[in-house]
Enzyme design. Structure first.
Site, PDB file in Angstrom:
ATOM      1  N   ARG A  92       0.851  -1.196   0.000  1.00 14.92           N
ATOM      2  CA  ARG A  92       0.000   0.000   0.000  1.00 14.92           C
ATOM      3  C   ARG A  92       0.875   1.229   0.000  1.00 14.92           C
ATOM      4  O   ARG A  92       1.696   1.410   0.893  1.00 14.92           O
ATOM      5  CB  ARG A  92      -0.915   0.003   1.236  1.00 14.92           C
ATOM      6  CG  ARG A  92      -1.747   1.267   1.355  1.00 14.92           C
ATOM      7  CD  ARG A  92      -2.589   1.330   2.613  1.00 14.92           C
ATOM      8  NE  ARG A  92      -3.265   2.629   2.719  1.00 14.92           N
ATOM      9  CZ  ARG A  92      -3.180   3.420   3.781  1.00 14.92           C
ATOM     10  NH1 ARG A  92      -2.486   3.042   4.849  1.00 14.92           N
ATOM     11  NH2 ARG A  92      -3.786   4.581   3.781  1.00 14.92           N
ATOM     12  N   HIS A 136      -2.773  10.959   0.768  1.00 17.17           N
ATOM     13  CA  HIS A 136      -2.231  10.725   2.117  1.00 17.17           C
ATOM     14  C   HIS A 136      -1.579  12.010   2.588  1.00 17.17           C
ATOM     15  O   HIS A 136      -0.385  12.062   2.877  1.00 17.17           O
ATOM     16  CB  HIS A 136      -1.236   9.559   2.084  1.00 17.17           C
ATOM     17  CG  HIS A 136      -1.002   8.930   3.441  1.00 17.17           C
ATOM     18  ND1 HIS A 136      -1.161   7.574   3.692  1.00 17.17           N
ATOM     19  CD2 HIS A 136      -0.621   9.480   4.615  1.00 17.17           C
ATOM     20  CE1 HIS A 136      -0.853   7.328   4.976  1.00 17.17           C
ATOM     21  NE2 HIS A 136      -0.533   8.459   5.548  1.00 17.17           N
ATOM     22  N   GLU A 181      -7.369   8.625   6.179  1.00 19.97           N
ATOM     23  CA  GLU A 181      -7.642   9.276   7.458  1.00 19.97           C
ATOM     24  C   GLU A 181      -8.110  10.738   7.357  1.00 19.97           C
ATOM     25  O   GLU A 181      -7.427  11.672   7.818  1.00 19.97           O
ATOM     26  CB  GLU A 181      -6.408   9.204   8.365  1.00 19.97           C
ATOM     27  CG  GLU A 181      -5.963   7.791   8.629  1.00 19.97           C
ATOM     28  CD  GLU A 181      -4.848   7.706   9.631  1.00 19.97           C
ATOM     29  OE1 GLU A 181      -4.181   8.712   9.918  1.00 19.97           O
ATOM     30  OE2 GLU A 181      -4.627   6.609  10.160  1.00 19.97           O
ATOM     31  N   ASN A 308      -7.317   1.919   9.961  1.00 24.10           N
ATOM     32  CA  ASN A 308      -6.004   2.139  10.579  1.00 24.10           C
ATOM     33  C   ASN A 308      -6.204   2.148  12.083  1.00 24.10           C
ATOM     34  O   ASN A 308      -7.017   2.944  12.592  1.00 24.10           O
ATOM     35  CB  ASN A 308      -5.415   3.485  10.143  1.00 24.10           C
ATOM     36  CG  ASN A 308      -4.946   3.456   8.702  1.00 24.10           C
ATOM     37  OD1 ASN A 308      -5.043   2.438   8.024  1.00 24.10           O
ATOM     38  ND2 ASN A 308      -4.450   4.582   8.206  1.00 24.10           N
ATOM     39  N   TYR A 310      -4.063   1.606  15.966  1.00 26.45           N
ATOM     40  CA  TYR A 310      -2.802   1.481  16.690  1.00 26.45           C
ATOM     41  C   TYR A 310      -2.965   1.219  18.173  1.00 26.45           C
ATOM     42  O   TYR A 310      -2.077   0.675  18.811  1.00 26.45           O
ATOM     43  CB  TYR A 310      -1.956   2.748  16.500  1.00 26.45           C
ATOM     44  CG  TYR A 310      -1.440   2.905  15.099  1.00 26.45           C
ATOM     45  CD1 TYR A 310      -2.241   3.415  14.073  1.00 26.45           C
ATOM     46  CD2 TYR A 310      -0.143   2.507  14.784  1.00 26.45           C
ATOM     47  CE1 TYR A 310      -1.766   3.534  12.776  1.00 26.45           C
ATOM     48  CE2 TYR A 310       0.345   2.635  13.492  1.00 26.45           C
ATOM     49  CZ  TYR A 310      -0.480   3.148  12.489  1.00 26.45           C
ATOM     50  OH  TYR A 310      -0.009   3.274  11.206  1.00 26.45           O
ATOM     51  N   GLU A 371      -3.456  -0.126   8.190  1.00 27.85           N
ATOM     52  CA  GLU A 371      -2.291   0.241   8.990  1.00 27.85           C
ATOM     53  C   GLU A 371      -2.416  -0.305  10.404  1.00 27.85           C
ATOM     54  O   GLU A 371      -3.477  -0.185  11.013  1.00 27.85           O
ATOM     55  CB  GLU A 371      -2.121   1.767   9.116  1.00 27.85           C
ATOM     56  CG  GLU A 371      -1.539   2.450   7.925  1.00 27.85           C
ATOM     57  CD  GLU A 371      -1.451   3.948   8.120  1.00 27.85           C
ATOM     58  OE1 GLU A 371      -1.242   4.407   9.265  1.00 27.85           O
ATOM     59  OE2 GLU A 371      -1.652   4.689   7.136  1.00 27.85           O
TER      60      GLU A 371
HETATM   61  O1  LIG Z   1       1.775   7.552  13.241  1.00 25.85           O
HETATM   62  C1  LIG Z   1       2.009   6.422  12.456  1.00 25.85           C
HETATM   63  C2  LIG Z   1       1.136   6.470  11.199  1.00 25.85           C
HETATM   64  C3  LIG Z   1       1.531   7.576  10.224  1.00 25.85           C
HETATM   65  O2  LIG Z   1       2.904   7.483   9.897  1.00 25.85           O
HETATM   66  C4  LIG Z   1       0.652   7.405   8.961  1.00 25.85           C
HETATM   67  O3  LIG Z   1       1.034   8.282   7.916  1.00 25.85           O
HETATM   68  C5  LIG Z   1      -0.807   7.681   9.306  1.00 25.85           C
HETATM   69  O4  LIG Z   1      -1.674   7.121   8.343  1.00 25.85           O
HETATM   70  C6  LIG Z   1      -1.144   7.199  10.682  1.00 25.85           C
HETATM   71  N1  LIG Z   1      -2.327   7.291  11.297  1.00 25.85           N
HETATM   72  C7  LIG Z   1      -2.187   6.888  12.568  1.00 25.85           C
HETATM   73  C8  LIG Z   1      -3.263   6.933  13.592  1.00 25.85           C
HETATM   74  C9  LIG Z   1      -3.825   8.388  13.653  1.00 25.85           C
HETATM   75  C10 LIG Z   1      -2.768   9.364  14.046  1.00 25.85           C
HETATM   76  C11 LIG Z   1      -1.855   9.822  13.092  1.00 25.85           C
HETATM   77  C12 LIG Z   1      -0.864  10.729  13.445  1.00 25.85           C
HETATM   78  C13 LIG Z   1      -0.794  11.211  14.740  1.00 25.85           C
HETATM   79  C14 LIG Z   1      -1.715  10.752  15.686  1.00 25.85           C
HETATM   80  C15 LIG Z   1      -2.694   9.824  15.329  1.00 25.85           C
HETATM   81  C16 LIG Z   1      -0.888   6.511  12.740  1.00 25.85           C
HETATM   82  N2  LIG Z   1      -0.264   6.687  11.575  1.00 25.85           N
END
Ligand SMILES: OC[C@@H]1[C@@H](O)[C@H](O)[C@@H](O)c2[nH]c(CCc3ccccc3)c[n+]21
Length: 466
Positions: A92, A136, A181, A308, A310, A371
């Site tokens: 992706r 993005h 996002e 996505n 985390y 993600e």
């Molecule tokens: O932070 C890790 C990744 C980014 O590198 C990606 O570009 C992005 O799609 C992404 N989204 C998220 C969860 C939402 C978030 C993004 C950035 C900062 C805080 C929350 C985490 N991440």
């Protein structure tokens, strides 16, 4: 490169985990244009809001930027070979709008399209399926000069951009993600301004969110019109399951507020065709400038939802005052819990529970985890590989949750680890490493981490089981 498929990193439980996934499950890795490409001023690429934001003092860690990043723009062959050596089934990546339309609209920069042509052909030659994210976060600067996503016109410019790309790649790319996002673009970019373009105006966040969703809905038919009949189009949302810290009524109230703000703001319009009842009032804001037909456009049917995820959200009700939806107090760090370098709690069941909630509450025919991953303090001593046992455990436990979700009925079709390689982590610059491959930036050397060997072994075990 050490024999990447020796599976020595895997336990017998890992091998069993690999076998738990159904035939055809897709295993991939994800990146994004501004975070890995570099080549920021080459071959006609225009400026983006992230070039501007990075150049603004105080916005990005140590004033870092994506001018060079992981130099992927000059390393297509090496990096597609790396993906193939990991055994990825899919990759992706995102298209840099400023490479294609440097002014945001109008003149097409064919050298930009040529780069993605080469990337797609390189992937297909190695049997890796491209999953293309059209946006993005790297909005062309000229569009932001006109107001960016708070302006309705940007939604139409985005749909035109999507069509230009689909016309060039649609004969080979059959998996499209319109936006990555929109919550982040809208709230982090226009609401609290910690991301580009750095606007701090909560009403602007609502207006931008509406136009991002409108752009999504306008783009879907334009993409379909130029892609093969078996193509699929979806959108990727950052979502998190919300948990109550206790049974108090204030906590139940705040759980609903946090869910509305973090998840339903975008889920409801896109998948149900309406905003969440009372949402704007819960924010103390006005409705965005919705025009007749917008919600029908926004909720145009899609083939899959990209998720996505985390971490989770843990909410403890505030008794003193009724908070606004975006001001719900989350529970402070818990001594017994583990946290990543981003300060995000490691809570694997949160991904499983999120997928099951989406399956229960929303009529999604297919889900992909587009993600999931973690930043930990990775170090390389200049030779050998990079030991990252915490990331191995993070991936192992979250992937185990996927198997449970599938067994309980989630229509999950694939998983993309974030990220293939260390990269520019937005306002954190290069201080946060999410890759399963380490980037030694001074030399641009790619060093597969222990987690990369583990993931490659899992994919091999999966392939051997089918
Ligand atoms: O932070 C890790 C990744 C980014 O590198 C990606 O570009 C992005 O799609 C992404 N989204 C998220 C969860 C939402 C978030 C993004 C950035 C900062 C805080 C929350 C985490 N991440």
């Amino acid at each position: 490169m050490q024999d990447i498929h020796n599976m020595s990193q895997l336990t017998s439980a890992d091998l069993e985990l690999a076998r738990a996934f159904p035939e055809g499950f897709l295993w991939g890795a994800a990146t994004a244009s501004y975070q890995i490409e570099g080549g920021a001023f080459e071959d006609g690429r225009g400026s983006s809001i992230w070039d501007d934001f990075s150049a603004t003092p105080g916005k990005v860690f140590q004033g870092e930027n994506g001018n060079v990043a992981a130099d992927h723009y000059h390393r297509l062959a090496e990096d597609t070979e790396l993906m193939s050596s990991l055994g990825l089934g899919a990759y992706r990546f995102s298209i840099a709008w400023p490479r294609i339309l440097p002014e945001g609209r109008g003149a097409i920069n064919n050298a930009g399209l040529d780069f993605y042509d080469r990337l797609v052909d390189g992937l297909l030659a190695k049997g890796i399926t491209p999953y293309v994210t059209l946006y993005h976060w790297d909005l062309p600067s000229p569009l932001q000069q006109e107001g960016g996503w708070v302006k309705r016109e940007t939604a139409f410019a985005y749909a035109d951009f999507a069509e230009v790309v689909a016309k060039r790649l649609g004969d080979r790319v059959t998996n499209w993600i319109t936006l990555n996002e929109p919550w982040c673009s809208a709230y982090l970019g226009y609401g609290i301004g910690i991301h580009a373009p750095g606007v701090q105006d909560r009403q602007a966040a609502l207006d931008a969110g509406h136009h991002l969703m409108l752009g999504h809905g306008l783009a879907v038919p334009r993409i379909r019109a130029h892609s093969a009949p078996n193509s699929q189009v979806g959108i990727t949302l950052n979502l998190a399951h919300v948990y109550a810290n206790d049974e108090r009524p204030e906590t139940q109230r705040d759980v609903a507020l946090a869910d509305a703000f973090s998840n339903r703001w975008f889920l409801d319009p896109i998948l149900r065709g309406h905003y969440t009842e009372g949402f704007f009032e819960q924010l103390g804001l006005n409705a965005p400038p919705v025009q007749d037909g917008d919600l029908a456009t926004i909720s145009t049917p899609i083939d899959f939802l990209g998720v996505n995820n985390y971490t989770r959200l843990l909410v403890k009700g505030n008794t003193e005052r009724i908070p606004l939806a975006d001001q719900v107090s989350l529970v402070a760090p818990i001594p017994s819990a583990c946290y990543t370098e981003m300060g995000w709690e490691v809570y694997p069941n949160g991904l499983r529970d999120l997928l099951l909630r989406l399956t229960k509450d929303y009529a999604v025919s297919k889900l992909y985890v587009t993600e999931n991953g973690a930043a930990f303090k990775d170090a390389w001593n200049g030779n050998g590989h990079v030991s990252d046992p915490r990331r191995v455990d993070y991936l192992r436990t979250h992937i185990a949750g996927l198997a449970e979700a599938i067994q309980q009925g989630a229509p999950l079709r694939g998983y993309f680890v974030w990220s293939l390689m260390d990269n520019f982590e937005w306002a954190e610059g290069y201080s946060k490493r999410f890759g399963i491959v380490y980037i030694d930036y001074p030399t641009q050397k790619r060093v597969v981490k222990e987690s990369g060997y583990w993931y490659a072994g899992l994919l091999k075990a999966f392939n051997q089981a089918h």
